[in-house]
Design an enzyme around this catalytic site. Structure first.
Site, short mmCIF file in Angstrom:
data_model
loop_
_atom_site.label_atom_id
_atom_site.label_comp_id
_atom_site.label_asym_id
_atom_site.label_seq_id
_atom_site.Cartn_x
_atom_site.Cartn_y
_atom_site.Cartn_z
N ASN A 114 -9.34 1.70 9.67
CA ASN A 114 -8.58 1.42 10.88
C ASN A 114 -9.17 2.14 12.08
OD1 ASN A 114 -5.03 1.72 11.84
ND2 ASN A 114 -6.73 0.81 12.89
N THR A 115 -9.12 3.47 12.06
CA THR A 115 -9.52 4.26 13.23
C THR A 115 -10.96 3.99 13.65
OG1 THR A 115 -7.99 6.00 12.50
CG2 THR A 115 -9.59 6.59 14.19
N GLY A 166 -8.38 9.14 9.56
CA GLY A 166 -8.75 9.20 10.96
C GLY A 166 -9.79 10.24 11.31
N ALA A 195 -9.76 5.40 4.17
CA ALA A 195 -9.62 6.57 5.05
C ALA A 195 -10.90 7.38 5.17
CB ALA A 195 -8.49 7.50 4.60
N GLY A 196 -11.18 7.79 6.41
CA GLY A 196 -12.28 8.70 6.69
C GLY A 196 -13.58 8.05 7.08
N LYS A 255 0.88 -1.17 0.00
CA LYS A 255 0.00 0.00 0.00
C LYS A 255 0.92 1.22 0.00
CE LYS A 255 -3.28 2.72 2.59
NZ LYS A 255 -3.74 3.07 3.95
#
EC number: 2.8.1.10
Length: 276
Positions: A226-227, A178, A204-205, A117
């Site tokens: 992830n977050t 995040g 993301a986001g 990645k």
């Protein structure tokens, strides 16, 4: 999950294919920000993710400091590691970390794993990817037999350029890393999805399961997050929710959404017996 939903999913959808490698799950999960290694391990298991991404810089730093790592606690015969170049600010640094990532995959027993990645981040506040640096690094890595999944802004032109130089999947961001702001540029994301001949992974986001489902309903090939899981009040339950969100969004996309209408269309007949 009900048996009927599982049956429907298996009937309707096919595995995610990236560079001729097949993955049963379309949800990819990150390994950072968890409260504990146990928390991370259970969340990854609950998500049923096939691909787990690992920040190579962090993994090597932990190793040098003698800290325990998820790398030691996950079953790499069942999971596919996606090394990432998070934290790299230059083309040269990203290439160097990508090479370390491939070596790490080899040591984990994945001798045919050339995945990376690719992240080249020149903006320290919003962590937006550097389009020029990403393109340059991708060209080098593709020419050296890497399976490159570049992380980019939702730029349809750049996405197509990266596809044309040989990237195996494209990973446009939904919103800043995040931030939990969800999918902010729906038009550009839809254009990227519509134009692509390689998998599009929204990365993301994403903050909750409905946003993961939304990405899949648009026709994305998968979602990486992830977050949203790691920082949830209950990460283990949120991982399960994200799994179901991705599955339901994929089924909805394959089932075919009804078209939007300007006026109401009655669902009950107006003909029949009039009852006073």
């Amino acid at each position: 999950m009900s048996f009927n939903l599982i049956s429907s999913y298996l009937h309707l959808t096919k595995p995610l294919i990236i560079d001729n490698k097949s993955f049963p799950s379309r949800l990819m999960l990150g390994t950072g920000k968890y409260r504990s290694l146990r928390n991370a391990s259970i969340s990854i298991r609950n998500s049923s993710a096939s691909i787990v991404t690992v920040a190579i810089r962090r993994a090597y730093n932990n190793k040098l400091k003698g800290k325990s790592s998820l790398l030691d606690g996950l079953d790499w015969k069942k999971l596919w590691i996606l090394p990432n170049t998070a934290g790299c600010e230059t083309v040269e640094e990203a290439i160097r970390i990508a090479i370390l990532g491939r070596e790490m995959a080899r040591r984990l027993g994945q001798v045919d794993n050339n995945f990376v990645k690719l992240e080249v981040i020149a903006d320290s506040e919003y962590l937006f990817p550097d389009p020029y640096g990403t393109l340059k690094a991708a060209e080098y890595l593709v020419s050296n037999n890497f399976t490159v999944l570049p992380y980019i802004n939702p730029d349809p032109v750049l996405a197509k350029q990266l596809e044309e130089i040989g990237c195996s999947a494209i990973m446009p961001l939904g919103s800043p890393i995040g931030s939990g702001q969800g999918l902010q540029n729906l038009l550009n994301l839809q254009i990227i999805i519509n134009n692509a001949k390689v998998p599009i992974i929204i990365d993301a986001g994403i903050g909750t399961a409905s946003e993961a489902s939304q990405a899949m309903e648009m026709g994305a090939s998968g979602v990486l997050l992830n977050t949203a899981v790691a920082k949830a009040t209950n990460p283990e339950y949120m991982a399960e929710a994200m799994k179901l969100g991705v599955i339901s969004g994929r089924i909805a996309y394959l089932s075919g959404r009804i078209s939007k209408q300007d006026k109401a269309i009655a669902s009950s007949p107006s003909e029949g017996i009039f009852i006073k």
